[in-house]
Design a protein around this motif. Structure first.
Motif, PDB file in Angstrom:
ATOM      1  N   THR A 483      -7.474 -12.887  40.593  1.00 10.15           N
ATOM      2  CA  THR A 483      -7.613 -14.332  40.827  1.00 10.15           C
ATOM      3  C   THR A 483      -7.142 -14.733  42.218  1.00 10.15           C
ATOM      4  O   THR A 483      -6.734 -15.863  42.428  1.00 10.15           O
ATOM      5  CB  THR A 483      -6.789 -15.103  39.775  1.00 10.15           C
ATOM      6  OG1 THR A 483      -5.413 -14.743  39.906  1.00 10.15           O
ATOM      7  CG2 THR A 483      -7.255 -14.799  38.373  1.00 10.15           C
ATOM      8  N   LEU A 719      -9.432 -20.924  36.753  1.00 10.92           N
ATOM      9  CA  LEU A 719      -8.883 -19.566  36.850  1.00 10.92           C
ATOM     10  C   LEU A 719      -9.034 -18.887  35.498  1.00 10.92           C
ATOM     11  O   LEU A 719      -8.447 -19.324  34.504  1.00 10.92           O
ATOM     12  CB  LEU A 719      -7.407 -19.597  37.247  1.00 10.92           C
ATOM     13  CG  LEU A 719      -7.069 -19.931  38.697  1.00 10.92           C
ATOM     14  CD1 LEU A 719      -5.581 -19.708  38.937  1.00 10.92           C
ATOM     15  CD2 LEU A 719      -7.883 -19.078  39.659  1.00 10.92           C
ATOM     16  N   SER A 804     -14.388 -17.031  37.970  1.00 12.49           N
ATOM     17  CA  SER A 804     -13.059 -17.521  38.305  1.00 12.49           C
ATOM     18  C   SER A 804     -13.076 -18.051  39.738  1.00 12.49           C
ATOM     19  O   SER A 804     -13.625 -17.430  40.649  1.00 12.49           O
ATOM     20  CB  SER A 804     -12.047 -16.372  38.179  1.00 12.49           C
ATOM     21  OG  SER A 804     -10.745 -16.866  38.268  1.00 12.49           O
TER      22      SER A 804
END
Length: 829
Positions: A483, A719, A804
């Protein structure tokens, strides 16, 4: 190094070694209960008594409490020491129930072994035995308190080593009780280690209870597949079923322990719906016929549309053999190179991490506890790789300050500072932290390239980072890859190089998105990704797709697009051992063997090569084929349900490569794809701790220097994250772990929640590009503003939200009054 004599044998040991450990070096196992190499000495059980005959210590002493010194003469067999130990053993056994015939610890019980070897065979005590009530400690651990000898190992591990406090010692003196304040599941994700560490049968493995004794099992060393750390395990099987997994000792990686996800995540191997026969269309076919059909169809498509019309997608849970042979098949057939990652961005971040692991920086999990300061950037250790959290705790116990910079509401079993920074600020923070930690004078003495890099770094990271790194001599940077911004992995490597200036060293530790991610990054060419495959399918350039031990329909963050693309294919072939959504969609399914049946080579996130040995041959578990009774009396040759085959063997059959099908040529064939494996020993000759590959290769001080990135337009950044239980593909199929899953909730910071008029417990609806996503909200104080954290949980339709990092306008998010949860689509079961 002191030299001493134990039982007439001289031994030299490093300074600080205890006498009990010095004896081990001579092969002398002094009895012990409270002593454990990972926990150290407390001298509680008194069973390791030896007699010091000469030297600086004299008389009967506990060998775990005495440090080895020059001139010591020690006897473990002196009559006085033997009698002392015999007396202690008899005291410890006063209240023991002697229920070895029904105790699952029987046969590998330290108390049983010590009692017998200590000469205690007859009980003289005729009084009433002390008894305790047992507790229900959840689905993993069975509690039988009457067997306890009060060694305190359980509490020392659970509280001191693992940092959880819902289990402890209660009451006093002869009534000391080890358990919880009330019945309930143990809260630590490392609770299963109580089973390994208890020297009696107080804590035993609940899922495998009464399934067999250790001597009944087929047992072999294995490697955990449930994250990228590659922890060593020992797997046990009986009656064609994998029934138990314990921690294997690998000092370089996991030491003596594993997490519960790794210990109990193996149920997928014998899932009742596991595919065990080949299927073409809806018809079950013999394996040779199904393989021949696939070869014929792929050949036809290659001839009509060109070999470039065939795409391949590999999995991050595959062994190195499977990944390398997939690449080899593509190369030999002229197909497109295999993709392993969902996006080119993720592939590039993992590749940058692998390239950044030069030998002077690469740090093993076992080496983390030697760090004296740790900065974690863009990683959530407990959810992504739980054993990393345990390693960080050991560093913190030794005095290392821990700083975590991550937008998520990070939780760790240790004291740490959390900076909830948005993703776009992580690179700038790391660069500034390292610049602040390197004095200007030291920077001026650097060469031109590192000095220019240092000067380009942003400044003013803040007091938190400055305090962490100021006096450190052995700092460590932990960097995530899932991420984080594109520049962060490469920047972390350059920052570690810079931070090492004037210090003993600086370590670098990456987290990767799967057990096979390191090898996949080496096998896969730049730019290869599932996204790129989809673009080619949508453009009509790919008409056949071969998917190997992957489930894109569950793992790709845009399921509607993927559905549309797969519908355009002329042929979809899936090789897998999971009953996945993608496997159900395939025109042809070839059943593959699991790691417990096929074994395999795994390369963990630091580049350490380990071999998992096969544990069992395979076949349908007797418990399933017999449905609780005797299995069918079928006298046919072969194992029932024994068709699953190692995926790499299928790939050699598709290639028509008889040479590669020979196990003796396995290493040579892998080396054709990965030359660094040419000089490694054959898998069976690999040491248990593995061998770290001499990799790296990234040009130093050439990464972007972490200038703050501009925030996106108004909205929230999605996320997609992991949870300890419920998001990892394999362990999510484990019934005991499903019982421990927390209900999946999306998380928002207080500022973002207030701006949207939302509160904890609200049902949230996101109108995403892929459809309407619904979930329950948790408002978390310690997380970055402007971020919506969504766990990739099997009960959430997160595949509708896009990749994401996607920005969702605020107007697309609202609260719903509908109390009914959205029905999950494509849930794995």
């Amino acid at each position: 190094m002191p030299t001493l004599v134990i039982d007439n044998q001289e031994v030299e040991v490093p300074a600080g070694t205890k006498v009990i450990e010095a004896a081990e070096k001579l092969g002398i196992m002094i009895p012990r209960f409270c002593f454990h190499p990972a926990l150290g000495s407390v001298g509680a059980c008194r069973v390791c008594a030896v007699k010091f005959l000469a030297g600086p210590v004299a008389g009967i002493q506990m060998s775990c409490m005495v440090t080895a010194l020059d001139g010591m003469v020690v006897s473990t067999t002196d009559p006085e020491a033997v009698d002392f130990r015999r007396q202690v053993i008899e005291w410890l056994m006063l209240h023991h129930p002697h229920d070895c015939p029904v105790c699952d610890e029987g046969g590998h019980c330290l108390l049983q072994d010590t009692t017998i070897s200590g000469g205690h065979g007859l009980r003289r005590y005729r009084g009433a035995k002390r008894t305790y009530p047992d507790q229900d400690l959840g689905p993993l651990v069975r509690h039988e308190m009457n067997r306890c000898i009060h060694c305190y190992r359980c509490v020392r591990f659970y509280q001191e080593f693992a940092g959880c406090f819902d289990l402890g010692a209660m009451q006093i003196a002869n009534r000391v009780y080890f358990g919880r304040f009330a019945d309930g599941p143990l809260e630590s994700p490392f609770a299963g280690n109580l089973i390994d560490i208890c020297p009696t049968g107080v804590f035993t493995d609940k899922p495998s209870r009464y399934f067999g004794r250790r001597w009944d099992y087929q047992r072999a060393p294995s490697v955990c597949l449930h994250c990228s750390l590659g922890c060593r395990t020992v797997a046990s099987a009986r009656y064609r079923q994998t029934v138990r997994q314990e921690a294997g000792c690998n000092p370089a990686v996991n030491g003596h322990f594993i997490c519960d996800r790794g210990r109990y995540g193996f149920s997928y191997a014998d899932h009742p719906r596991r595919p065990r026969q080949a299927r073409v269309g809806e018809a079950v076919k013999p394996l040779p016929e199904a393989v021949a059909f696939v070869r014929q169809e792929l050949g036809r498509i290659a001839r009509s549309a060109g070999p470039d019309a065939i795409g391949t997608l590999g999995g991050l849970r595959s062994s190195l053999e499977t990944q390398a042979f997939l690449a080899r098949l593509c190369r030999a057939s002229g197909w497109r190179p295999p993709a392993f990652f969902n996006s080119a961005g993720l592939a590039a971040r993992v590749a940058a991490a692998v390239a950044g692991l030069s030998p002077e920086l690469a740090t093993s999990l076992g080496e983390i506890e030697d760090a004296d300061a740790v900065i974690v950037v863009g990683a959530d250790p407990l959810n992504e790789a739980p054993m990393l959290a345990l390693a960080l705790r050991q560093a913190q116990r030794r005095g290392a300050p821990i700083l975590v910079a991550d937008p998520r509401p990070v939780r760790l079993p240790l004291a740490f500072q959390h900076l909830p920074l948005p993703p776009e600020a992580l690179a700038a923070f790391l660069g500034a932290a390292v610049k602040d930690a390197l004095p200007a004078g030291a920077a001026q003495a650097l060469g031109d390239l590192p000095r220019a890099f240092w000067q380009a770094l942003p400044a003013a990271s803040g007091p938190a980072a400055a305090n962490v790194l100021a006096e450190s001599r052995r700092p460590l940077i932990v960097c995530g890859t899932e991420t984080v911004p594109a520049a962060l992995p490469a920047l972390a490597a350059d920052c570690a190089r810079l931070l090492a200036v004037g210090r003993e060293r600086c370590g670098l530790f990456y987290l990767l998105p799967g057990a096979g991610a390191f090898a996949a990054a080496r096998v896969s060419p730049p730019g290869a990704s599932l996204e790129a495959l989809l673009e080619a399918i949508e453009a009509g350039r790919i008409t056949a797709l071969v998917v190997v031990e992957a489930d894109p329909l569950s793992d790709f963050p845009d399921r509607p697009r993927l559905e549309r693309a797969l519908a355009q294919l002329e042929l979809l072939v899936v090789l897998d051992h999971l009953s996945s959504v993608s496997a159900a969609r395939a025109q042809v399914l070839l059943p593959t063997a699991t790691i417990f049946e096929a074994g395999g080579i795994l390369v963990n996130q630091e580049g350490r090569v380990q071999w998992a040995q096969p544990v069992l041959t395979g076949g349908i578990p007797v418990a399933q084929s017999g449905a609780g009774g005797h299995p069918p009396r079928d006298y046919a040759a072969g194992l029932p349900g024994g068709e699953p085959t190692p995926a790499w063997r299928f790939l050699t059959q598709l290639a028509g490569d008889a040479r590669a099908a020979d196990v003796g040529n396995l290493a040579a064939c892998i080396a054709e794809v990965l030359p660094e494996f040419a000089n490694l020993p054959r898998p069976a000759a690999l040491p248990l701790e593995g061998i770290r590959l001499p990799l790296g290769g990234a040009a130093p001080f050439t990464s972007p220097t972490g200038e703050p990135a501009a925030a996106g337009p108004d909205g929230l950044t999605i996320l997609l994250t992991q949870q300890t239980f419920g998001t990892e593909t394999l362990s999510a199929l484990s019934p005991p772990l499903q019982a421990l899953e927390q209900p999946p909730r999306v998380a928002l910071g207080p500022q973002s929640a207030e701006a949207l008029g939302l509160a904890s417990g609200d049902r949230l609806v996101v109108n995403a590009a892929g459809g309407c996503f619904e979930a329950t909200l948790a408002v978390c104080a310690h997380m970055a503003p402007g971020v919506l954290v969504v766990p990739r949980h099997r009960d959430l339709n997160w595949q509708l939200l896009g990749p994401s990092g996607t920005r969702i306008p605020l107007g697309h998010i609202r609260r719903t009054e509908d109390p009914h949860a959205a029905v999950p689509q494509g849930r794995r079961s």
